[in-house]
Every structure is written in C-alpha cells, then in structure tokens.
Motif scaffolding. Structure first.
Motif, short mmCIF file in Angstrom:
data_model
loop_
_atom_site.label_atom_id
_atom_site.label_comp_id
_atom_site.label_asym_id
_atom_site.label_seq_id
_atom_site.Cartn_x
_atom_site.Cartn_y
_atom_site.Cartn_z
N LEU A 256 6.33 -8.50 -3.41
CA LEU A 256 5.04 -7.95 -2.99
C LEU A 256 5.19 -7.23 -1.65
O LEU A 256 4.71 -6.11 -1.47
N GLY A 257 5.86 -7.88 -0.70
CA GLY A 257 6.10 -7.25 0.60
C GLY A 257 6.91 -5.97 0.45
O GLY A 257 6.63 -4.95 1.10
N ALA A 258 7.92 -5.99 -0.42
CA ALA A 258 8.73 -4.80 -0.67
C ALA A 258 7.87 -3.67 -1.23
O ALA A 258 8.00 -2.50 -0.82
N ALA A 259 6.99 -4.00 -2.16
CA ALA A 259 6.12 -2.99 -2.76
C ALA A 259 5.17 -2.39 -1.73
O ALA A 259 4.91 -1.18 -1.72
N LEU A 260 4.65 -3.22 -0.84
CA LEU A 260 3.77 -2.71 0.22
C LEU A 260 4.53 -1.77 1.16
O LEU A 260 4.01 -0.71 1.55
N LEU A 261 5.75 -2.15 1.52
CA LEU A 261 6.56 -1.29 2.41
C LEU A 261 6.93 0.03 1.74
O LEU A 261 6.87 1.09 2.37
N THR A 262 7.32 -0.03 0.46
CA THR A 262 7.69 1.22 -0.21
C THR A 262 6.46 2.10 -0.44
O THR A 262 6.57 3.32 -0.40
N ALA A 263 5.30 1.50 -0.65
CA ALA A 263 4.06 2.29 -0.77
C ALA A 263 3.78 3.02 0.54
O ALA A 263 3.50 4.22 0.54
N ALA A 264 3.88 2.31 1.65
CA ALA A 264 3.63 2.93 2.96
C ALA A 264 4.63 4.04 3.23
O ALA A 264 4.26 5.13 3.70
N ASP A 265 5.89 3.80 2.93
CA ASP A 265 6.93 4.80 3.14
C ASP A 265 6.69 6.04 2.28
O ASP A 265 6.83 7.17 2.75
N SER A 266 6.31 5.85 1.03
CA SER A 266 6.05 6.98 0.14
C SER A 266 4.82 7.76 0.58
O SER A 266 4.81 9.00 0.53
N LEU A 267 3.78 7.06 1.01
CA LEU A 267 2.58 7.75 1.51
C LEU A 267 2.90 8.55 2.76
O LEU A 267 2.43 9.69 2.92
N HIS A 268 3.72 7.98 3.63
CA HIS A 268 4.16 8.70 4.84
C HIS A 268 4.93 9.96 4.46
O HIS A 268 4.70 11.05 5.00
N ALA A 269 5.85 9.85 3.51
CA ALA A 269 6.64 11.01 3.07
C ALA A 269 5.75 12.07 2.41
O ALA A 269 5.95 13.27 2.62
N ILE B 132 8.60 4.28 -8.56
CA ILE B 132 9.06 3.84 -7.24
C ILE B 132 10.36 4.54 -6.88
O ILE B 132 10.53 5.02 -5.75
N ALA B 133 11.27 4.62 -7.84
CA ALA B 133 12.57 5.26 -7.59
C ALA B 133 12.46 6.76 -7.37
O ALA B 133 13.34 7.37 -6.75
N GLY B 134 11.38 7.36 -7.83
CA GLY B 134 11.23 8.81 -7.76
C GLY B 134 10.76 9.37 -6.43
O GLY B 134 10.42 10.55 -6.35
N LYS B 135 10.77 8.60 -5.38
CA LYS B 135 10.27 9.04 -4.08
C LYS B 135 10.85 10.37 -3.60
O LYS B 135 10.11 11.23 -3.13
N ILE C 69 2.08 5.60 -5.91
CA ILE C 69 1.28 5.04 -7.01
C ILE C 69 2.06 3.93 -7.71
O ILE C 69 1.52 2.87 -8.02
N GLY C 70 3.36 4.17 -7.93
CA GLY C 70 4.20 3.14 -8.54
C GLY C 70 4.26 1.89 -7.69
O GLY C 70 4.16 0.77 -8.19
N SER C 71 4.44 2.07 -6.39
CA SER C 71 4.49 0.91 -5.48
C SER C 71 3.18 0.16 -5.48
O SER C 71 3.17 -1.08 -5.47
N LEU C 72 2.07 0.88 -5.48
CA LEU C 72 0.77 0.20 -5.52
C LEU C 72 0.55 -0.50 -6.86
O LEU C 72 -0.05 -1.58 -6.91
N GLY C 73 1.08 0.08 -7.93
CA GLY C 73 1.06 -0.59 -9.23
C GLY C 73 1.85 -1.89 -9.17
O GLY C 73 1.45 -2.91 -9.74
#
Length: 155
Positions: free
Chosen positions: A138-151, A80-83, A92-96
């Motif tokens: 859980l909400g934080a993980a969903l947001l970081t997943a979306a942000d990472s996928l966007h990036a 997650i930190a490695g974005k 992948i980390g966020s989805l995990g």
C-alpha cells in the motif's frame, strides 16, 4: 553538502525505480496466478468471508471472480510499469493498487482464519501474516502514485 544531496537524491531515485518495478512485477505475477485452480481455492476463505467481495463471488462463481481479479491485477500492474510512456495512466494504476491493497487489508478483519485460534486478535496466523504485507505494498502504491502524478505535471 551538494554532493551529499545529489547522492541522497540519486539513491531515492534508484529506490523509487526498484520499488515501482517490484510493485508492478508482484501485481502482474499474482494476477497471472489467479488463472490457476489452486489460487482460486486459496482465495476462497478470503472472498467468502468478505461482505463486499462475497457478493461478487455469489454472482460470478469462484473461477470467474478469480479471473476478473487476475485481469484487474494484470492491468493495474501494467499501468504502474508504464510510467515512462504514460505517467497519468501509471498514476491511475497506482491508485487502483491502493484500492486493491485496502480491500485485501480489510480481509484481516473479515477472515476468521487470519488470526491464530484462541490467541486473541493480535496473533496473526500464516494467512494473516500474508495479508499484513499488503501494508508495505500500500505504501509502495501511494509513493508510485505520487511519483507518477509529479511526472505527469512536469511533462
């Protein structure tokens, strides 16, 4: 109007950075604690009452299961930190993390001590309150997943 939009976008960007850092820090820190004996003991009521996790507990034992969870959390938090370096890996980390938090939230239903005895299903004990905070994570993980996928798409 343009200045207000820029300020709102800047605030959202800073907020998302703080959220990502806090999420990664929480997961890594809690993962590191899984190697302490008191944490193995604290997790026992959760893992033994879970239909899914109790099978792993039976096969691995309490300490090995705790270490496996700890290693998983260390990896997930680091991803997650490695974005900035690897946005796809971060996604992948966020989805995990989403999977982890859904699992821990299931403990609300499977752990008898998650509710205050004699007070009904909606009266959470301290353990239940501890578990409930995972809805925010859980909400934080969903947001970081979306942000990472966007990036990752814009690389």
């Amino acid at each position: 109007m343009g200045t207000r939009q820029a300020s709102a976008d800047d605030l959202a960007s800073v907020g998302l950075s703080v959220l990502r850092s806090a999420l990664a820090t929480n997961i890594v820190w809690i993962g590191a604690l899984k190697f302490k004996q008191y944490e193995v003991e604290n997790d026992e009521p959760l893992v033994t009452s879970s239909p899914l996790i109790s099978r792993f507990r039976e096969k691995l034992g309490a300490q090995k299961l705790s270490r496996l969870i700890g290693v998983t959390e260390l990896i997930v938090g680091s991803l997650i930190a490695g974005k900035p370096l690897a946005p796809r890996a971060s996604a992948i980390g966020s989805l995990g993390a989403v999977g982890m938090f859904l699992t821990t939230l299931s403990f609300l239903a499977t752990t008898p001590k998650a509710r205050q005895e004699g007070q009904g299903i909606v009266s959470l004990s301290l353990l239940g309150q501890f578990l409930l905070k995972d809805t925010v994570l859980l909400g934080a993980a969903l947001l970081t997943a979306a942000d990472s996928l966007h990036a990752a798409r814009h690389r």
